[in-house]
Write a protein that holds these residues in place. Structure first.
Motif, PDB file in Angstrom:
ATOM      1  N   LYS A  38       0.857  -1.192   0.000  1.00  0.00           N
ATOM      2  CA  LYS A  38       0.000   0.000   0.000  1.00  0.00           C
ATOM      3  C   LYS A  38       0.886   1.232   0.000  1.00  0.00           C
ATOM      4  O   LYS A  38       1.961   1.235   0.573  1.00  0.00           O
ATOM      5  N   GLU A  39       0.393   2.257  -0.641  1.00  0.00           N
ATOM      6  CA  GLU A  39       1.124   3.518  -0.623  1.00  0.00           C
ATOM      7  C   GLU A  39       0.746   4.297   0.629  1.00  0.00           C
ATOM      8  O   GLU A  39      -0.427   4.365   1.007  1.00  0.00           O
ATOM      9  N   LEU A  40       1.755   4.867   1.273  1.00  0.00           N
ATOM     10  CA  LEU A  40       1.482   5.714   2.436  1.00  0.00           C
ATOM     11  C   LEU A  40       0.650   6.910   1.999  1.00  0.00           C
ATOM     12  O   LEU A  40       0.911   7.496   0.941  1.00  0.00           O
ATOM     13  N   PRO A  41      -0.341   7.280   2.797  1.00  0.00           N
ATOM     14  CA  PRO A  41      -1.049   8.519   2.484  1.00  0.00           C
ATOM     15  C   PRO A  41      -0.049   9.682   2.388  1.00  0.00           C
ATOM     16  O   PRO A  41       0.972   9.694   3.086  1.00  0.00           O
ATOM     17  N   GLU A  42      -0.351  10.624   1.529  1.00  0.00           N
ATOM     18  CA  GLU A  42       0.575  11.724   1.242  1.00  0.00           C
ATOM     19  C   GLU A  42       0.985  12.512   2.486  1.00  0.00           C
ATOM     20  O   GLU A  42       2.115  12.952   2.592  1.00  0.00           O
ATOM     21  N   GLU A  43       0.094  12.695   3.420  1.00  0.00           N
ATOM     22  CA  GLU A  43       0.380  13.515   4.601  1.00  0.00           C
ATOM     23  C   GLU A  43       0.774  12.688   5.822  1.00  0.00           C
ATOM     24  O   GLU A  43       0.592  13.113   6.954  1.00  0.00           O
ATOM     25  N   LEU A  44       1.330  11.481   5.572  1.00  0.00           N
ATOM     26  CA  LEU A  44       1.750  10.583   6.646  1.00  0.00           C
ATOM     27  C   LEU A  44       3.179  10.130   6.404  1.00  0.00           C
ATOM     28  O   LEU A  44       3.558   9.814   5.277  1.00  0.00           O
ATOM     29  N   ASP A  45       3.965  10.101   7.473  1.00  0.00           N
ATOM     30  CA  ASP A  45       5.283   9.482   7.413  1.00  0.00           C
ATOM     31  C   ASP A  45       5.441   8.609   8.643  1.00  0.00           C
ATOM     32  O   ASP A  45       4.901   8.912   9.715  1.00  0.00           O
ATOM     33  N   ILE A  46       6.144   7.499   8.475  1.00  0.00           N
ATOM     34  CA  ILE A  46       6.376   6.536   9.549  1.00  0.00           C
ATOM     35  C   ILE A  46       7.876   6.336   9.636  1.00  0.00           C
ATOM     36  O   ILE A  46       8.505   5.939   8.647  1.00  0.00           O
TER      37      ILE A  46
END
Length: 159
Positions: A38-46
């Motif tokens: 899955k692609e990370l949502p644009e406004e999320l970083d982990i």
């Protein structure tokens, strides 16, 4: 700017000291398991901040940050592997410090007072081996990883 997103999930801890590696291993499972295809949502970083969490959190804040989710072990007197949400204002005093015995709750409170929602997903450790090197989580803490991931995904609005 680094980590210029609205939501940042940060795993904290040291893989060399048994259950202290909980945060980084949760992040690894999030990236290699849940978000593998899955692609990370644009406004999320982990990120796996390891033992550099204070650097990531307090040296690189972004004006875009709306939510900060910290994943770490927290001594709160529960059964090992027990998970709990904490706010930075309810952290057990003297139980949430970085490797140099610097209390982390105050800077997290400062971020919260600046309007950033700060949530800590804390896991009660069974054993922190420091200063002795012992890699690998204890069974109850390892078994808590899937539930911790669910808690994080709910916090960030993915499930």
């Amino acid at each position: 700017m680094a980590y210029d997103v609205e939501t940042l999930v940060v795993g904290c801890g040291n893989l060399l000291f048994k259950d202290d590696g909980f945060g980084p291993l949760v992040i690894k499972e999030l990236k290699e398991g849940y978000f593998k295809d899955k692609e990370l949502p644009e406004e999320l970083d982990i990120i796996d901040a390891g033992t550099s969490a204070t650097y990531y959190i307090f040296s690189l804040p972004s004006d875009k940050w709306k939510k900060l989710v910290i994943v770490d072990v927290v001594e709160f007197g529960a059964e090992p592997g027990t998970l709990k949400y904490f706010s930075p204002f309810e952290m057990p005093k003297g139980k949430y410090e970085n490797a140099h015995n610097w209390a982390v709750e105050e800077p997290l409170q400062d971020l919260a007072n600046e309007g950033i929602e700060v949530v800590i997903v804390g896991c009660q450790p069974k054993e922190i081996s420091a200063p002795d090197i012992e890699m690998g989580l204890t069974e109850p803490v390892e078994n808590a990883i899937p539930k911790a991931i669910d808690m994080i995904l709910k916090e960030i609005g993915v499930i």
